[in-house]
Write an enzyme that holds these catalytic residues in place. Structure first.
Site, PDB file in Angstrom:
ATOM      1  N   ALA A  65     -35.271 -19.562 -25.658  1.00 63.52           N
ATOM      2  CA  ALA A  65     -34.836 -18.491 -26.563  1.00 63.52           C
ATOM      3  C   ALA A  65     -34.675 -19.020 -27.985  1.00 63.52           C
ATOM      4  CB  ALA A  65     -33.504 -17.923 -26.080  1.00 63.52           C
ATOM      5  N   ASP A  68     -38.842 -16.952 -30.414  1.00 66.16           N
ATOM      6  CA  ASP A  68     -39.370 -15.602 -30.617  1.00 66.16           C
ATOM      7  C   ASP A  68     -38.217 -14.611 -30.460  1.00 66.16           C
ATOM      8  OD1 ASP A  68     -40.905 -13.388 -30.965  1.00 66.16           O
ATOM      9  OD2 ASP A  68     -42.297 -13.784 -29.321  1.00 66.16           O
ATOM     10  N   THR A  89     -32.256 -14.481 -29.032  1.00 66.42           N
ATOM     11  CA  THR A  89     -31.215 -13.576 -28.577  1.00 66.42           C
ATOM     12  C   THR A  89     -31.279 -12.237 -29.316  1.00 66.42           C
ATOM     13  OG1 THR A  89     -29.719 -15.372 -27.936  1.00 66.42           O
ATOM     14  CG2 THR A  89     -28.685 -13.255 -28.416  1.00 66.42           C
ATOM     15  N   ASN A 114     -29.552 -25.873 -36.404  1.00 68.71           N
ATOM     16  CA  ASN A 114     -29.721 -24.486 -36.836  1.00 68.71           C
ATOM     17  C   ASN A 114     -28.405 -23.733 -36.769  1.00 68.71           C
ATOM     18  OD1 ASN A 114     -29.743 -21.923 -34.905  1.00 68.71           O
ATOM     19  ND2 ASN A 114     -30.239 -23.715 -33.640  1.00 68.71           N
ATOM     20  N   ARG A 115     -28.249 -22.820 -37.727  1.00 73.56           N
ATOM     21  CA  ARG A 115     -27.137 -21.859 -37.693  1.00 73.56           C
ATOM     22  C   ARG A 115     -27.706 -20.487 -38.059  1.00 73.56           C
ATOM     23  NH1 ARG A 115     -25.584 -25.342 -42.044  1.00 73.56           N
ATOM     24  NH2 ARG A 115     -26.060 -24.497 -44.105  1.00 73.56           N
ATOM     25  N   MET A 116     -28.765 -20.114 -37.327  1.00 78.93           N
ATOM     26  CA  MET A 116     -29.475 -18.868 -37.635  1.00 78.93           C
ATOM     27  C   MET A 116     -28.542 -17.659 -37.531  1.00 78.93           C
ATOM     28  SD  MET A 116     -32.440 -20.200 -38.149  1.00 78.93           S
ATOM     29  CE  MET A 116     -33.554 -18.828 -38.302  1.00 78.93           C
ATOM     30  N   GLY A 117     -27.722 -17.622 -36.472  1.00 68.75           N
ATOM     31  CA  GLY A 117     -26.767 -16.509 -36.348  1.00 68.75           C
ATOM     32  C   GLY A 117     -27.390 -15.223 -35.810  1.00 68.75           C
ATOM     33  N   PHE A 118     -28.256 -15.368 -34.828  1.00 69.60           N
ATOM     34  CA  PHE A 118     -28.839 -14.201 -34.146  1.00 69.60           C
ATOM     35  C   PHE A 118     -29.508 -13.212 -35.108  1.00 69.60           C
ATOM     36  CE2 PHE A 118     -25.565 -14.352 -30.366  1.00 69.60           C
ATOM     37  CZ  PHE A 118     -26.143 -15.536 -29.931  1.00 69.60           C
ATOM     38  N   SER A 178     -24.163 -19.914 -27.840  1.00 73.63           N
ATOM     39  CA  SER A 178     -24.627 -20.289 -29.180  1.00 73.63           C
ATOM     40  C   SER A 178     -23.433 -20.625 -30.050  1.00 73.63           C
ATOM     41  CB  SER A 178     -25.409 -19.139 -29.821  1.00 73.63           C
ATOM     42  OG  SER A 178     -26.710 -19.119 -29.322  1.00 73.63           O
ATOM     43  N   ASN A 180     -23.267 -20.393 -33.235  1.00 77.00           N
ATOM     44  CA  ASN A 180     -23.354 -19.794 -34.568  1.00 77.00           C
ATOM     45  C   ASN A 180     -22.848 -18.368 -34.688  1.00 77.00           C
ATOM     46  OD1 ASN A 180     -24.629 -22.190 -35.474  1.00 77.00           O
ATOM     47  ND2 ASN A 180     -26.487 -21.492 -34.428  1.00 77.00           N
ATOM     48  N   THR A 181     -22.247 -17.852 -33.629  1.00 76.08           N
ATOM     49  CA  THR A 181     -21.587 -16.547 -33.687  1.00 76.08           C
ATOM     50  C   THR A 181     -20.135 -16.805 -33.351  1.00 76.08           C
ATOM     51  OG1 THR A 181     -23.567 -15.302 -33.113  1.00 76.08           O
ATOM     52  CG2 THR A 181     -21.478 -14.230 -32.628  1.00 76.08           C
ATOM     53  N   LYS A 220     -26.547 -18.479 -19.769  1.00 75.94           N
ATOM     54  CA  LYS A 220     -26.924 -19.692 -20.521  1.00 75.94           C
ATOM     55  C   LYS A 220     -25.677 -20.383 -21.056  1.00 75.94           C
ATOM     56  CE  LYS A 220     -29.991 -21.456 -24.084  1.00 75.94           C
ATOM     57  NZ  LYS A 220     -31.171 -21.182 -24.910  1.00 75.94           N
ATOM     58  N   ASN A 249     -27.766 -24.915 -24.043  1.00 76.56           N
ATOM     59  CA  ASN A 249     -27.985 -24.498 -25.418  1.00 76.56           C
ATOM     60  C   ASN A 249     -27.903 -25.738 -26.329  1.00 76.56           C
ATOM     61  OD1 ASN A 249     -28.056 -22.774 -27.787  1.00 76.56           O
ATOM     62  ND2 ASN A 249     -27.279 -21.149 -26.449  1.00 76.56           N
ATOM     63  N   TYR A 321     -38.195 -25.966 -26.925  1.00 80.73           N
ATOM     64  CA  TYR A 321     -38.165 -25.405 -28.276  1.00 80.73           C
ATOM     65  C   TYR A 321     -38.444 -26.516 -29.293  1.00 80.73           C
ATOM     66  CZ  TYR A 321     -36.775 -22.542 -32.298  1.00 80.73           C
ATOM     67  OH  TYR A 321     -36.765 -21.838 -33.475  1.00 80.73           O
TER      68      TYR A 321
HETATM   69  C1  LIG Z   1     -33.829 -22.626 -34.520  1.00 84.31           C
HETATM   70  C2  LIG Z   1     -33.259 -22.400 -33.161  1.00 84.31           C
HETATM   71  C3  LIG Z   1     -32.814 -21.128 -32.815  1.00 84.31           C
HETATM   72  C4  LIG Z   1     -32.277 -20.889 -31.553  1.00 84.31           C
HETATM   73  N1  LIG Z   1     -31.868 -19.636 -31.218  1.00 84.31           N
HETATM   74  C5  LIG Z   1     -31.396 -19.379 -29.979  1.00 84.31           C
HETATM   75  C6  LIG Z   1     -31.030 -18.071 -29.599  1.00 84.31           C
HETATM   76  O1  LIG Z   1     -31.155 -17.115 -30.368  1.00 84.31           O
HETATM   77  N2  LIG Z   1     -30.537 -17.890 -28.348  1.00 84.31           N
HETATM   78  C7  LIG Z   1     -30.404 -18.912 -27.443  1.00 84.31           C
HETATM   79  O2  LIG Z   1     -29.970 -18.686 -26.314  1.00 84.31           O
HETATM   80  N3  LIG Z   1     -30.770 -20.172 -27.773  1.00 84.31           N
HETATM   81  C8  LIG Z   1     -31.260 -20.426 -29.010  1.00 84.31           C
HETATM   82  N4  LIG Z   1     -31.631 -21.696 -29.343  1.00 84.31           N
HETATM   83  C9  LIG Z   1     -31.416 -22.793 -28.360  1.00 84.31           C
HETATM   84  C10 LIG Z   1     -32.689 -23.131 -27.581  1.00 84.31           C
HETATM   85  O3  LIG Z   1     -33.097 -22.043 -26.784  1.00 84.31           O
HETATM   86  C11 LIG Z   1     -32.445 -24.365 -26.677  1.00 84.31           C
HETATM   87  O4  LIG Z   1     -31.456 -24.024 -25.710  1.00 84.31           O
HETATM   88  C12 LIG Z   1     -31.962 -25.579 -27.444  1.00 84.31           C
HETATM   89  O5  LIG Z   1     -32.602 -25.683 -28.694  1.00 84.31           O
HETATM   90  C13 LIG Z   1     -32.200 -26.886 -26.677  1.00 84.31           C
HETATM   91  O6  LIG Z   1     -33.585 -27.054 -26.407  1.00 84.31           O
HETATM   92  P1  LIG Z   1     -34.564 -27.949 -27.315  1.00 84.31           P
HETATM   93  O7  LIG Z   1     -33.891 -29.278 -27.507  1.00 84.31           O
HETATM   94  O8  LIG Z   1     -35.843 -28.019 -26.546  1.00 84.31           O
HETATM   95  O9  LIG Z   1     -34.715 -27.247 -28.615  1.00 84.31           O
HETATM   96  C14 LIG Z   1     -32.174 -21.966 -30.610  1.00 84.31           C
HETATM   97  C15 LIG Z   1     -32.620 -23.229 -30.961  1.00 84.31           C
HETATM   98  C16 LIG Z   1     -33.172 -23.465 -32.219  1.00 84.31           C
HETATM   99  C17 LIG Z   1     -33.651 -24.848 -32.563  1.00 84.31           C
END
Ligand SMILES: Cc1cc2nc3c(=O)[nH]c(=O)nc-3n(C[C@H](O)[C@H](O)[C@H](O)COP(=O)(O)O)c2cc1C
Length: 340
Positions: A65, A68, A89, A114-118, A178, A180-181, A220, A249, A321
């Protein structure tokens, strides 16, 4: 291997000159175009399918997640070779996310903060996009709450998203991890978890009758849980018959990147620094959860070996990711090859 995978090593230095979020947008747009032009190929026919969550996954590798968030490229991800794609998300209402900059690369550590914040288009717009999908990949819909919904109303947001997503989702992932919320991770507390999962399960029964299909719900979780907390959650998941968990996460820990110029940036750290911790969490949950509850392993899979470690620790499926950012689509091939 797709054209994109072959080209990525040449394109990567250029992408890394760009702001990380812009690089992400450019990459995804190019990928959609390449898919429309038929340049991505189709799913690897040699893949081994996996039965999990009552579903047949074309292979064990998924897109995590956050890549996309608004379900804009599911067919393209499927063509790249993913057996499943988790979008989101997604929140009830669309929201812009946190102010930019909010995504940072730490190449020395093969990591991101990241701190995108959904940031997302909202559940309804995403559902409309998912109705038009043609991919054979399984699609998970990852749901959360809007940033301005207080925690005592959070259940309503998750229920809202579950109802909206039910029609199009193969599974639903409940994101309570997450960083960031504000307050979101507090929902991982034992009592909050019971309330949230209980409400979602009750609704799931109604929805399955209404739609004539059962959509599994998975939870998650964060990597930053104390041992006692993991044990408590394991008990709750067993008692409430949660159908699966996704571990993990991003982390709020900075231990692995101490001294880096970006160390103090707020947000979740992902990539190589979380590889080991996320595998430990998978192992811990595997020994606590009833065997019929599968684990989707995610966190720092940077090569095929890392994916195998997660599967050996007890995961049934894996997701990537950050590894994609550093290794490009060749990582998909690497992981599938390792699994084979
Ligand atoms: C830029 C970014 C945005 C993410 N956004 C979400 C999200 O919206 N929802 C979520 O459940 N996880 C989110 N994740 C977490 C990833 O799904 C994953 O759990 C985490 O990055 C660990 O995997 P990785 O080391 O392969 O990146 C995000 C990660 C990154 C790097």
């Amino acid at each position: 291997m797709s054209v994109l995978a072959a080209l990525y090593p040449a394109i990567k230095p250029l992408l890394f000159q760009l702001d990380p979020e812009l690089a992400h947008t450019v990459t995804v747009k190019s990928m959609i175009l390449a898919h429309q032009l038929g340049m991505l190929g189709s799913m690897d026919p040699g893949s081994r399918s996996v039965e999990c969550l009552g579903l047949k996954f074309p292979n064990a590798l998924g897109l995590a997640a956050g890549m996309d968030k608004s379900a804009s490229a599911v067919d393209a991800w499927g063509s790249l070779g993913f057996g499943f794609v988790e979008v989101g998300t997604l929140t009830p209402r669309p929201q812009p996310g946190n102010p930019k900059p909010r995504l940072f690369r730490l190449p020395e550590h093969r990591a991101l903060i990241n701190r995108m914040g959904f940031n997302n288009v909202g559940i309804h717009a995403a559902v409309e996009r998912l109705k038009k999908r043609t991919t054979k990949a399984i699609v998970g819909v990852n749901i959360g709450k809007n940033f301005d919904t207080p925690n005592d109303k959070a259940v309503d947001d998750y229920l809202y998203c579950l109802k909206a997503a039910y029609e199009v989702a193969d599974y639903v992932a409940v994101n309570i991890s997450s960083p960031n919320t504000k307050g979101l991770r507090d929902l991982q507390g034992e009592e909050s978890m019971r309330t949230l999962i209980g409400a979602l399960k009750t609704e799931q029964v109604k929805l399955s009758q209404q739609h004539g299909k059962h959509v599994p719900i998975v939870v998650k979780i964060a990597p930053d849980l104390e041992d006692l907390h993991i044990e408590a959650l394991g008990r709750v998941f067993n008692e409430l018959a949660v159908e699966g968990i996704i571990a993990t996460n991003t982390t709020i820990s900075r231990t692995a990147v101490i001294g880096h110029a970006l160390e103090k940036e707020a947000g979740g750290l992902s990539g190589a620094p979380v590889t080991q911790r996320s595998t430990e969490v998978i192992k811990a949950f595997r020994s606590l959860l009833r065997p019929e509850i599968p684990i989707i392993g995610v966190g720092g899979i940077m090569n095929g070996r890392d994916a195998l470690d997660k599967l050996n620790a007890g995961a049934s499926l894996v997701q990537i990711y950050s590894g994609l950012v550093y290794a490009g689509p060749a990582l998909i091939h690497d992981v599938l090859e390792a699994i084979r």
